[in-house]
Write an enzyme that holds these catalytic residues in place. Structure first.
Site, PDB file in Angstrom:
ATOM      1  N   HIS A  81      -5.255  73.117  14.251  1.00 46.39           N
ATOM      2  CA  HIS A  81      -6.260  74.426  14.907  1.00 46.39           C
ATOM      3  C   HIS A  81      -7.222  73.890  15.671  1.00 46.39           C
ATOM      4  O   HIS A  81      -8.622  73.897  15.371  1.00 46.39           O
ATOM      5  CB  HIS A  81      -6.932  75.051  13.572  1.00 46.39           C
ATOM      6  CG  HIS A  81      -6.132  76.059  12.719  1.00 46.39           C
ATOM      7  ND1 HIS A  81      -5.555  75.438  11.501  1.00 46.39           N
ATOM      8  CD2 HIS A  81      -5.554  77.094  12.872  1.00 46.39           C
ATOM      9  CE1 HIS A  81      -4.644  76.638  10.999  1.00 46.39           C
ATOM     10  NE2 HIS A  81      -4.666  77.425  11.799  1.00 46.39           N
ATOM     11  N   ASP A 235       0.384  84.168  16.768  1.00 48.67           N
ATOM     12  CA  ASP A 235      -0.317  82.982  16.042  1.00 48.67           C
ATOM     13  C   ASP A 235       0.969  82.306  15.618  1.00 48.67           C
ATOM     14  O   ASP A 235       0.671  80.925  15.264  1.00 48.67           O
ATOM     15  CB  ASP A 235      -0.925  83.639  14.921  1.00 48.67           C
ATOM     16  CG  ASP A 235      -2.246  82.779  14.164  1.00 48.67           C
ATOM     17  OD1 ASP A 235      -2.728  82.990  13.396  1.00 48.67           O
ATOM     18  OD2 ASP A 235      -2.311  81.684  14.885  1.00 48.67           O
TER      19      ASP A 235
HETATM   20  C1  LIG Z   1       4.153  75.873  10.243  1.00 51.47           C
HETATM   21  C2  LIG Z   1       3.277  76.613   9.478  1.00 51.47           C
HETATM   22  N1  LIG Z   1       3.590  76.677   8.128  1.00 51.47           N
HETATM   23  C3  LIG Z   1       2.567  77.349   7.314  1.00 51.47           C
HETATM   24  C4  LIG Z   1       2.800  77.383   5.962  1.00 51.47           C
HETATM   25  C5  LIG Z   1       2.117  78.075   5.138  1.00 51.47           C
HETATM   26  C6  LIG Z   1       0.974  78.771   5.799  1.00 51.47           C
HETATM   27  C7  LIG Z   1       0.194  79.869   4.946  1.00 51.47           C
HETATM   28  O1  LIG Z   1      -0.728  80.116   5.074  1.00 51.47           O
HETATM   29  N2  LIG Z   1       0.810  80.299   3.736  1.00 51.47           N
HETATM   30  C8  LIG Z   1       0.304  81.421   2.797  1.00 51.47           C
HETATM   31  C9  LIG Z   1       1.042  81.602   1.583  1.00 51.47           C
HETATM   32  C10 LIG Z   1       0.501  82.583   0.713  1.00 51.47           C
HETATM   33  C11 LIG Z   1       0.439  83.989   1.312  1.00 51.47           C
HETATM   34  C12 LIG Z   1      -0.482  83.931   2.527  1.00 51.47           C
HETATM   35  C13 LIG Z   1      -1.776  83.359   2.077  1.00 51.47           C
HETATM   36  C14 LIG Z   1      -1.854  81.953   1.532  1.00 51.47           C
HETATM   37  C15 LIG Z   1      -1.063  82.256   0.260  1.00 51.47           C
HETATM   38  C16 LIG Z   1      -1.327  80.993   2.307  1.00 51.47           C
HETATM   39  C17 LIG Z   1       0.070  82.773   3.683  1.00 51.47           C
HETATM   40  C18 LIG Z   1       0.760  78.876   7.014  1.00 51.47           C
HETATM   41  C19 LIG Z   1       1.514  78.238   7.913  1.00 51.47           C
HETATM   42  N3  LIG Z   1       1.346  78.232   9.271  1.00 51.47           N
HETATM   43  C20 LIG Z   1       0.485  78.687  10.139  1.00 51.47           C
HETATM   44  C21 LIG Z   1      -0.513  79.587   9.925  1.00 51.47           C
HETATM   45  C22 LIG Z   1      -0.554  80.890  10.463  1.00 51.47           C
HETATM   46  C23 LIG Z   1      -1.694  81.531  10.276  1.00 51.47           C
HETATM   47  C24 LIG Z   1      -2.962  81.073   9.516  1.00 51.47           C
HETATM   48  C25 LIG Z   1      -2.862  79.855   9.089  1.00 51.47           C
HETATM   49  C26 LIG Z   1      -1.744  79.022   9.337  1.00 51.47           C
HETATM   50 CL1  LIG Z   1      -1.695  77.262   8.845  1.00 51.47          CL
HETATM   51  N4  LIG Z   1       1.017  78.339  11.445  1.00 51.47           N
HETATM   52  N5  LIG Z   1       1.896  77.531  11.257  1.00 51.47           N
HETATM   53  C27 LIG Z   1       2.342  77.399  10.019  1.00 51.47           C
HETATM   54 MG   LIG Z   2      -6.543  81.649  11.848  1.00 52.66          MG
HETATM   55 ZN   LIG Z   3      -4.087  80.701  14.581  1.00 47.72          ZN
END
Ligand SMILES: Cc1nc2ccc(C(=O)N[C@]34C[C@H]5C[C@H](C[C@H](C5)C3)C4)cc2n2c(-c3ccccc3Cl)nnc12
Ligand SMILES: [Mg+2]
Ligand SMILES: [Zn+2]
Length: 344
Positions: A81, A235
């Site tokens: 980030h 995103d």
């Molecule tokens: C590669 C990759 N993997 C990622 C694996 C997991 C998660 C994640 O937030 N999972 C969740 C799973 C449940 C339901 C909801 C709320 C919480 C509980 C947490 C989502 C994000 C991931 N992610 C992002 C990303 C996108 C937007 C915001 C933050 C991030 Cl980090 N951008 N790339 C990735």
């Molecule tokens: Mg964010």
């Molecule tokens: Zn972001």
């Protein structure tokens, strides 16, 4: 407080004056992480200009440059980030506006396109590499400020964006009418808050229903659902690039997750499995993330815009690669190896 030196503004303006857009920067397969960090701000200028935004909204180039430099400074050097994430999310907003002809086809207005691009640049400002639930569980100062409304980090990103817009010489919207200005800030607020994936999950069924029924140009709810869908697509856009980008991004995200897990253990809290470097199986977690969150989002986009089918295909291909990796990883995991190095 953050400062931007006038020489930096001059240097960027000179760079933009001489430059053309990089070849193929406007194609979906182009990876913005290939752009030199020192040239990112200049390319932001060129992308705004290429979409006619500078002309249409009377954006002053020195104000826009100062704003962009403040935004860049507003990101910390977290593994994922950071400014490059913001730049790549912004780049994808440029790609969808240009390649899906969103404004010409009347899906969104030109003001909504401007708000989308600015929201992408600002959407993770001052991110600390930790999640909303971490803020609440560890009672950070951001949690004390925002936890009653939820989306703690996103409210902070929004506050940082408004702070930069109110900084001397950074109000890029001073060419807008007062009505356009307040509409634009309302959009930026809604769009930045929409990047909380928990918020997205509450909306995705409505977005699927909209895609199945067909977009209704007279339904303001469809217009808003589309804008939120576009923010989520931007995103998650790293997952639409080739396997190397998809895997490298996962590496960076899990560096943040595992650091948070280490912190939670040190504080005596048990981290989620996906945050625990001892328990997390990244290929399996990525298959879940792609299956439950990423592929559904680009399936909806592809249903609304045939030109976006290539994006859905890329995310499906990346999921397949993780399935291959998972099988291979399982064999190695059994024999005691656990790092992702095997995938290099
Ligand atoms: C590669 C990759 N993997 C990622 C694996 C997991 C998660 C994640 O937030 N999972 C969740 C799973 C449940 C339901 C909801 C709320 C919480 C509980 C947490 C989502 C994000 C991931 N992610 C992002 C990303 C996108 C937007 C915001 C933050 C991030 Cl980090 N951008 N790339 C990735
Ligand atoms: Mg964010
Ligand atoms: Zn972001």
């Amino acid at each position: 407080h953050m400062k931007v030196h006038p020489d930096d503004v001059t240097r960027v303006l000179n760079c933009a004056r001489g430059h053309d857009l990089m070849l193929e920067i406007d194609r979906f397969y182009f990876s913005p992480r290939k752009v030199e960090e020192s040239e990112c701000v200049c390319y932001c200028l060129l992308m705004f200009d290429d979409l006619g935004m500078v002309q249409q909204w009377q954006l002053k180039k020195d104000t826009l440059t100062r704003f962009l430099l403040f935004v860049k400074k507003g990101y910390r050097d977290a593994p994922y980030h950071n400014w490059y994430h913001a730049f790549s999310v912004f780049h994808f907003s440029y790609l969808v506006i240009k390649n899906l002809h969103l404004v010409e086809r009347g899906y969104i207005s030109s003001l909504e396109a401007l708000a989308l691009m600015v929201s992408c640049l600002c959407h993770d400002l001052d991110h600390r590499g930790t999640t909303n639930s971490f803020q609440m569980q560890s009672g950070t100062e951001l949690a004390s400020l925002y936890s009653s409304e939820g989306s703690v980090m996103e409210r902070h990103h929004l506050a940082q964006a408004l702070c930069i817009l109110n900084t001397d010489g950074c109000n890029i919207f001073d060419g807008l009418s007062s009505e356009q200005y307040s509409r634009c800030l309302d959009l930026i607020r809604d769009l930045i808050l929409a990047t909380d994936l928990a918020h997205h999950i509450r909306l995705v069924q409505d977005q699927e229903k909209m895609a199945a029924e067909g977009f209704d140009f007279h339904n303001s709810q469809h217009n808003q659902l589309l804008l939120f869908l576009l923010m989520t697509c931007c995103d998650l856009s790293d997952q639409t690039k080739d396997w190397k980008v998809s895997r490298t991004t996962a590496d960076l995200v899990y560096q943040e997750f595992f650091s948070q897990g280490d912190l939670e253990k040190a504080m005596g809290n048990a981290p989620l499995e996906m945050m625990d470097r001892e328990k997390a199986r990244i290929p399996d977690l990525q298959i879940q993330f792609l299956s439950h969150i990423v592929c559904p989002v680009f399936k909806i986009l592809a249903q609304l815009f045939p030109e976006a089918d290539c994006l859905l295909q890329s995310t499906l291909k990346n999921r397949h690669c993780w399935e291959q990796a998972s099988a291979f990883f399982a064999r190695r995991w059994e024999s005691g190896h656990s790092s992702l190095d095997i995938l290099r």
